[in-house]
Design a protein around this motif. Structure first.
Motif, PDB file in Angstrom:
ATOM      1  N   TYR A  63       0.842  -1.200   0.000  1.00 20.11           N
ATOM      2  CA  TYR A  63       0.000   0.000   0.000  1.00 20.11           C
ATOM      3  C   TYR A  63       0.876   1.248   0.000  1.00 20.11           C
ATOM      4  CZ  TYR A  63      -3.236   3.531   1.833  1.00 20.11           C
ATOM      5  OH  TYR A  63      -3.988   4.659   2.027  1.00 20.11           O
ATOM      6  N   ALA A  64       0.579   2.188  -0.899  1.00 16.75           N
ATOM      7  CA  ALA A  64       1.375   3.412  -1.011  1.00 16.75           C
ATOM      8  C   ALA A  64       0.556   4.656  -0.674  1.00 16.75           C
ATOM      9  CB  ALA A  64       1.934   3.531  -2.430  1.00 16.75           C
ATOM     10  N   GLY A  65      -0.718   4.492  -0.333  1.00 14.44           N
ATOM     11  CA  GLY A  65      -1.549   5.641  -0.012  1.00 14.44           C
ATOM     12  C   GLY A  65      -2.726   5.742  -0.958  1.00 14.44           C
ATOM     13  N   PHE A  66      -3.213   6.958  -1.128  1.00 14.89           N
ATOM     14  CA  PHE A  66      -4.333   7.178  -2.031  1.00 14.89           C
ATOM     15  C   PHE A  66      -4.019   8.384  -2.900  1.00 14.89           C
ATOM     16  CE2 PHE A  66      -5.136   9.283   1.962  1.00 14.89           C
ATOM     17  CZ  PHE A  66      -5.498  10.566   1.584  1.00 14.89           C
ATOM     18  N   ASP A  67      -4.748   8.497  -3.978  1.00 13.72           N
ATOM     19  CA  ASP A  67      -4.522   9.570  -4.943  1.00 13.72           C
ATOM     20  C   ASP A  67      -5.043  10.889  -4.371  1.00 13.72           C
ATOM     21  OD1 ASP A  67      -4.306  11.277  -7.085  1.00 13.72           O
ATOM     22  OD2 ASP A  67      -5.303   9.952  -8.514  1.00 13.72           O
ATOM     23  N   THR A  72     -12.476  13.947  -3.711  1.00 13.99           N
ATOM     24  CA  THR A  72     -13.084  13.358  -2.513  1.00 13.99           C
ATOM     25  C   THR A  72     -12.060  12.989  -1.445  1.00 13.99           C
ATOM     26  OG1 THR A  72     -13.128  11.214  -3.639  1.00 13.99           O
ATOM     27  CG2 THR A  72     -15.164  12.521  -3.664  1.00 13.99           C
ATOM     28  N   SER A  73     -10.775  13.145  -1.745  1.00  8.22           N
ATOM     29  CA  SER A  73      -9.753  12.882  -0.733  1.00  8.22           C
ATOM     30  C   SER A  73      -9.517  14.111   0.146  1.00  8.22           C
ATOM     31  CB  SER A  73      -8.430  12.455  -1.387  1.00  8.22           C
ATOM     32  OG  SER A  73      -7.812  13.561  -2.040  1.00  8.22           O
ATOM     33  N   GLN A  74     -10.152  15.211  -0.197  1.00  6.63           N
ATOM     34  CA  GLN A  74      -9.969  16.481   0.511  1.00  6.63           C
ATOM     35  C   GLN A  74     -11.242  16.881   1.251  1.00  6.63           C
ATOM     36  OE1 GLN A  74      -6.907  18.048   0.089  1.00  6.63           O
ATOM     37  NE2 GLN A  74      -6.325  16.337  -1.223  1.00  6.63           N
TER      38      GLN A  74
END
Length: 143
Positions: A63-67, A72-74
């Motif tokens: 797992y390297a995180g999310f885009d 929607t990540s903000q």
């Protein structure tokens, strides 16, 4: 709103009714695209109508995180998605249905907000939503 695959039947009828009226249906979620895509497919919502976070992995599979570029990540991401839909797709009217505080925050730019309590009733959403439902049959009847 949280859609679980096992609950698709309760959503399917409304989505079919909307699509029969040539309305586009989108899933906008702070959840992960890879989990939402199978549900969208089951509901006949095209993949390009999913706005959700995308996971990133290293070549090793870790797992390297999310885009972070996904709106929607903000904070305020659902409102940003709606603003972009209006800007890029030319929608004049967007009705947003949701069950949480981040859904309430999306109106405006959504033209209307309908609170949904079919999975869980959040009193803050129920108190602030101009229209609050617990069953999509209420919406179908209004169509």
């Amino acid at each position: 709103m949280g859609i679980r695959s096992s609950n698709c039947d309760r959503y399917r009828s409304l989505i079919v009714a909307l699509q029969e009226q040539n309305k586009q249906v989108f899933l906008v979620s702070g959840g992960f695209h890879c989990l939402i895509a199978p549900v969208a497919a089951e509901l006949n919502i095209p993949p390009e109508n999913i706005c959700a976070n995308k996971l990133k992995f290293y070549f090793t599979g870790e797992y390297a995180g999310f885009d972070e570029k996904e709106p929607t990540s903000q904070s305020g991401g659902k409102a940003e998605v709606i603003r972009l839909l209006k800007e890029k797709r030319g929608f004049k009217t967007i009705v947003h249905i949701g069950d949480g505080a981040t859904d309430l925050e999306a109106c405006p730019p959504a033209n209307a907000f309908i609170g949904y309590g079919g999975n869980i009733i959040r009193e803050s959403v129920k108190a602030r939503a101009p229209w609050f439902i617990t069953d999509f049959k209420d919406l179908e009847e209004a169509l």
